[in-house]
Design a protein around this motif. Structure first.
Motif, PDB file in Angstrom:
ATOM      1  N   PRO A 131       0.815  -1.221   0.000  1.00 30.14           N
ATOM      2  CA  PRO A 131       0.000   0.000   0.000  1.00 30.14           C
ATOM      3  C   PRO A 131       0.843   1.263   0.000  1.00 30.14           C
ATOM      4  O   PRO A 131       2.009   1.264   0.375  1.00 30.14           O
ATOM      5  N   THR A 132       0.217   2.354  -0.430  1.00 22.57           N
ATOM      6  CA  THR A 132       0.850   3.667  -0.330  1.00 22.57           C
ATOM      7  C   THR A 132       0.699   4.176   1.105  1.00 22.57           C
ATOM      8  O   THR A 132      -0.144   3.679   1.862  1.00 22.57           O
ATOM      9  N   PRO A 133       1.480   5.166   1.516  1.00 21.36           N
ATOM     10  CA  PRO A 133       1.310   5.724   2.870  1.00 21.36           C
ATOM     11  C   PRO A 133      -0.110   6.216   3.129  1.00 21.36           C
ATOM     12  O   PRO A 133      -0.627   6.062   4.241  1.00 21.36           O
ATOM     13  N   GLU A 134      -0.747   6.823   2.124  1.00 19.99           N
ATOM     14  CA  GLU A 134      -2.120   7.289   2.308  1.00 19.99           C
ATOM     15  C   GLU A 134      -3.061   6.128   2.589  1.00 19.99           C
ATOM     16  O   GLU A 134      -3.940   6.215   3.461  1.00 19.99           O
ATOM     17  N   GLN A 135      -2.887   5.014   1.878  1.00 16.58           N
ATOM     18  CA  GLN A 135      -3.745   3.844   2.093  1.00 16.58           C
ATOM     19  C   GLN A 135      -3.486   3.209   3.450  1.00 16.58           C
ATOM     20  O   GLN A 135      -4.426   2.733   4.099  1.00 16.58           O
ATOM     21  N   VAL A 136      -2.243   3.200   3.891  1.00 16.66           N
ATOM     22  CA  VAL A 136      -1.930   2.700   5.233  1.00 16.66           C
ATOM     23  C   VAL A 136      -2.680   3.518   6.275  1.00 16.66           C
ATOM     24  O   VAL A 136      -3.255   2.969   7.228  1.00 16.66           O
ATOM     25  N   HIS A 137      -2.709   4.838   6.084  1.00 19.82           N
ATOM     26  CA  HIS A 137      -3.389   5.721   7.035  1.00 19.82           C
ATOM     27  C   HIS A 137      -4.896   5.524   6.988  1.00 19.82           C
ATOM     28  O   HIS A 137      -5.544   5.377   8.047  1.00 19.82           O
ATOM     29  N   ARG A 138      -5.480   5.486   5.799  1.00 19.30           N
ATOM     30  CA  ARG A 138      -6.939   5.381   5.684  1.00 19.30           C
ATOM     31  C   ARG A 138      -7.466   4.041   6.189  1.00 19.30           C
ATOM     32  O   ARG A 138      -8.568   3.958   6.737  1.00 19.30           O
ATOM     33  N   LEU A 139      -6.669   2.987   6.028  1.00 19.52           N
ATOM     34  CA  LEU A 139      -7.121   1.648   6.393  1.00 19.52           C
ATOM     35  C   LEU A 139      -6.513   1.139   7.689  1.00 19.52           C
ATOM     36  O   LEU A 139      -6.803   0.012   8.100  1.00 19.52           O
ATOM     37  N   ASP A 140      -5.661   1.938   8.319  1.00 23.55           N
ATOM     38  CA  ASP A 140      -5.021   1.547   9.576  1.00 23.55           C
ATOM     39  C   ASP A 140      -4.334   0.197   9.416  1.00 23.55           C
ATOM     40  O   ASP A 140      -4.562  -0.740  10.201  1.00 23.55           O
ATOM     41  N   LEU A 141      -3.477   0.093   8.407  1.00 22.28           N
ATOM     42  CA  LEU A 141      -2.843  -1.176   8.082  1.00 22.28           C
ATOM     43  C   LEU A 141      -1.612  -1.428   8.941  1.00 22.28           C
ATOM     44  O   LEU A 141      -0.834  -0.514   9.223  1.00 22.28           O
ATOM     45  N   ALA A 142      -1.432  -2.684   9.321  1.00 20.54           N
ATOM     46  CA  ALA A 142      -0.228  -3.091  10.041  1.00 20.54           C
ATOM     47  C   ALA A 142       0.930  -3.170   9.051  1.00 20.54           C
ATOM     48  O   ALA A 142       0.723  -3.381   7.854  1.00 20.54           O
ATOM     49  N   PRO A 143       2.167  -2.996   9.536  1.00 20.25           N
ATOM     50  CA  PRO A 143       3.329  -3.094   8.638  1.00 20.25           C
ATOM     51  C   PRO A 143       3.354  -4.439   7.918  1.00 20.25           C
ATOM     52  O   PRO A 143       3.055  -5.481   8.496  1.00 20.25           O
ATOM     53  N   GLY A 144       3.679  -4.406   6.635  1.00 19.32           N
ATOM     54  CA  GLY A 144       3.823  -5.634   5.863  1.00 19.32           C
ATOM     55  C   GLY A 144       2.535  -6.181   5.286  1.00 19.32           C
ATOM     56  O   GLY A 144       2.553  -7.271   4.707  1.00 19.32           O
TER      57      GLY A 144
ATOM     58  N   ALA B  41     -13.565   3.333 -10.909  1.00 21.11           N
ATOM     59  CA  ALA B  41     -13.659   3.038  -9.476  1.00 21.11           C
ATOM     60  C   ALA B  41     -12.412   2.276  -9.050  1.00 21.11           C
ATOM     61  O   ALA B  41     -12.065   1.260  -9.655  1.00 21.11           O
ATOM     62  N   VAL B  42     -11.756   2.776  -8.015  1.00 16.00           N
ATOM     63  CA  VAL B  42     -10.543   2.144  -7.484  1.00 16.00           C
ATOM     64  C   VAL B  42     -10.844   1.657  -6.076  1.00 16.00           C
ATOM     65  O   VAL B  42     -11.119   2.455  -5.176  1.00 16.00           O
ATOM     66  N   THR B  43     -10.832   0.334  -5.898  1.00 16.08           N
ATOM     67  CA  THR B  43     -11.102  -0.272  -4.599  1.00 16.08           C
ATOM     68  C   THR B  43      -9.823  -0.911  -4.075  1.00 16.08           C
ATOM     69  O   THR B  43      -9.195  -1.711  -4.779  1.00 16.08           O
ATOM     70  N   VAL B  44      -9.431  -0.543  -2.857  1.00 16.45           N
ATOM     71  CA  VAL B  44      -8.209  -1.075  -2.242  1.00 16.45           C
ATOM     72  C   VAL B  44      -8.626  -2.068  -1.164  1.00 16.45           C
ATOM     73  O   VAL B  44      -9.355  -1.725  -0.225  1.00 16.45           O
ATOM     74  N   LEU B  45      -8.153  -3.314  -1.301  1.00 16.20           N
ATOM     75  CA  LEU B  45      -8.596  -4.436  -0.468  1.00 16.20           C
ATOM     76  C   LEU B  45      -7.419  -4.996   0.322  1.00 16.20           C
ATOM     77  O   LEU B  45      -6.553  -5.680  -0.247  1.00 16.20           O
ATOM     78  N   PRO B  46      -7.327  -4.739   1.624  1.00 17.47           N
ATOM     79  CA  PRO B  46      -6.248  -5.332   2.427  1.00 17.47           C
ATOM     80  C   PRO B  46      -6.277  -6.859   2.350  1.00 17.47           C
ATOM     81  O   PRO B  46      -7.339  -7.479   2.456  1.00 17.47           O
ATOM     82  N   GLY B  47      -5.104  -7.447   2.152  1.00 20.64           N
ATOM     83  CA  GLY B  47      -5.028  -8.889   1.954  1.00 20.64           C
ATOM     84  C   GLY B  47      -5.473  -9.712   3.138  1.00 20.64           C
ATOM     85  O   GLY B  47      -5.862 -10.872   2.979  1.00 20.64           O
ATOM     86  N   ASP B  48      -5.433  -9.149   4.358  1.00 20.26           N
ATOM     87  CA  ASP B  48      -5.809  -9.912   5.543  1.00 20.26           C
ATOM     88  C   ASP B  48      -7.296  -9.790   5.858  1.00 20.26           C
ATOM     89  O   ASP B  48      -7.749 -10.320   6.874  1.00 20.26           O
ATOM     90  N   ARG B  49      -8.082  -9.112   5.004  1.00 18.66           N
ATOM     91  CA  ARG B  49      -9.483  -8.871   5.327  1.00 18.66           C
ATOM     92  C   ARG B  49     -10.444  -9.248   4.206  1.00 18.66           C
ATOM     93  O   ARG B  49     -11.649  -9.043   4.340  1.00 18.66           O
ATOM     94  N   HIS B  50      -9.929  -9.805   3.103  1.00 18.81           N
ATOM     95  CA  HIS B  50     -10.801 -10.022   1.956  1.00 18.81           C
ATOM     96  C   HIS B  50     -10.564 -11.361   1.265  1.00 18.81           C
ATOM     97  O   HIS B  50      -9.455 -11.893   1.278  1.00 18.81           O
ATOM     98  N   VAL B  51     -11.637 -11.843   0.666  1.00 16.44           N
ATOM     99  CA  VAL B  51     -11.591 -12.931  -0.307  1.00 16.44           C
ATOM    100  C   VAL B  51     -12.183 -12.368  -1.589  1.00 16.44           C
ATOM    101  O   VAL B  51     -13.303 -11.856  -1.587  1.00 16.44           O
ATOM    102  N   ILE B  52     -11.434 -12.420  -2.690  1.00 19.45           N
ATOM    103  CA  ILE B  52     -11.944 -11.946  -3.978  1.00 19.45           C
ATOM    104  C   ILE B  52     -12.534 -13.141  -4.709  1.00 19.45           C
ATOM    105  O   ILE B  52     -11.843 -14.119  -4.986  1.00 19.45           O
TER     106      ILE B  52
END
Length: 293
Positions: free
Chosen positions: A235-248, A269-280
């Protein structure tokens, strides 16, 4: 006991870069059936993390179960506090464990969101007060909410290219952070040529119960085709901030471009999906069934 440990450590044969360990580890060197040994290339904190991870993934430590305390782990493995904390920190960064000081560390309960890109154009019921996202997950007994912001911006090069905009043409963007049970799950930012959505409901920072796609259709820009692109990256720094992502934590990025029957692109439409929270989940159907295909 010291003599026994010396004898145990002597039962190791090495040749070249390899070692064979015939030693039977003591009971204190086991946790959940996985051996933790000072012999080998993996650091002790990594071996402790591996042992705890095995217990979590196998179900030995159930969701929301409390892990042994730092003091218990230090005694269990005869290591320093720093080593134990590095092991626990690794599990936190992997999204397997949450830290709730001063109570301790707990196994994280995972309820991933199933993301279905192909479901967007399907007709489905919605309540008069809530859009499809809010309705679907409320029906599952979860607590959905979304923060919505609307702005008029100069598009990025990628967005301008996908929307086939003229130089200097502006876009309206609806930025959404979607939450489930109080946790930010994904972001969904939708871009529209400002010239076609100006003064419409799309410009309001609130839920649109019938959906922005239907608003576009009412404006004369019904989407009949979509191009889906999937990217997996950090993720980008902005996405880390918006999604409260853990390092890595990696993310999947779904980029959708919607087209009218005339072939005009009217939405990105741009959807950002954290890998630890989604099944595509994709469902595909053969358009022309054929035994020879």
């Amino acid at each position: 006991m010291a003599t026994d440990r010396m004898l145990a450590e002597s039962l190791v044969a090495c040749k070249g870069n390899g070692c064979i360990d015939w030693t039977m580890q003591s009971a204190s060197d086991f946790y959940g059936g996985m051996a933790v040994t000072r012999i080998g290339r993996s650091p002790m904190y990594q071996q402790i993390a591996d042992a705890l991870r095995e217990q979590i993934t196998s179900g030995g430590l159930a969701p929301e179960a409390k892990l042994p305390t730092e003091a218990e782990l230090r005694d269990q493995y005869a290591v320093s506090r720093e080593t134990v904390r590095k092991a626990l920190s690794q599990l936190v960064n992997e999204g397997l464990v949450i830290s709730a000081r001063p109570q301790g560390h707990f196994v994280r309960r995972r309820r991933p969101m199933v993301f279905r890109p192909q479901a967007e154009f399907r007709k489905r019921p919605y309540s008069p007060e809530m859009d499809a996202f809010m309705t679907e997950y409320s029906a599952e007994g979860r607590e959905p909410r979304q923060d919505i912001q609307v702005a008029i911006v100069e598009p990025s090069e990628d967005v301008a290219k996908r929307l086939q905009l003229e130089p200097g043409e502006l876009v309206a963007v609806r930025k959404r952070v979607r939450f489930l049970d109080g946790e930010p799950f994904n972001v969904n930012d939708s871009y529209y040529p400002l010239s076609i959505v100006r003064d419409s409901e799309i410009m309001r920072p609130e839920d649109i119960p019938r959906g922005a796609n239907e608003v576009l259709a009412e404006l004369g820009y019904r989407q009949v085709r979509a191009l889906d692109e999937l990217y997996v990256r950090m993720p980008t720094p902005e996405q880390v901030h918006r999604l409260d992502l853990a390092p890595g934590t990696p993310v999947g990025v779904h980029v959708l471009t919607g087209f009218t029957v005339e072939g005009r692109p009217v939405r990105v439409a741009v959807t950002v999906l954290p890998g630890d929270r989604h099944v595509i989940s994709y469902e595909r159907q053969r358009e022309t069934p054929s035994e020879d295909a």
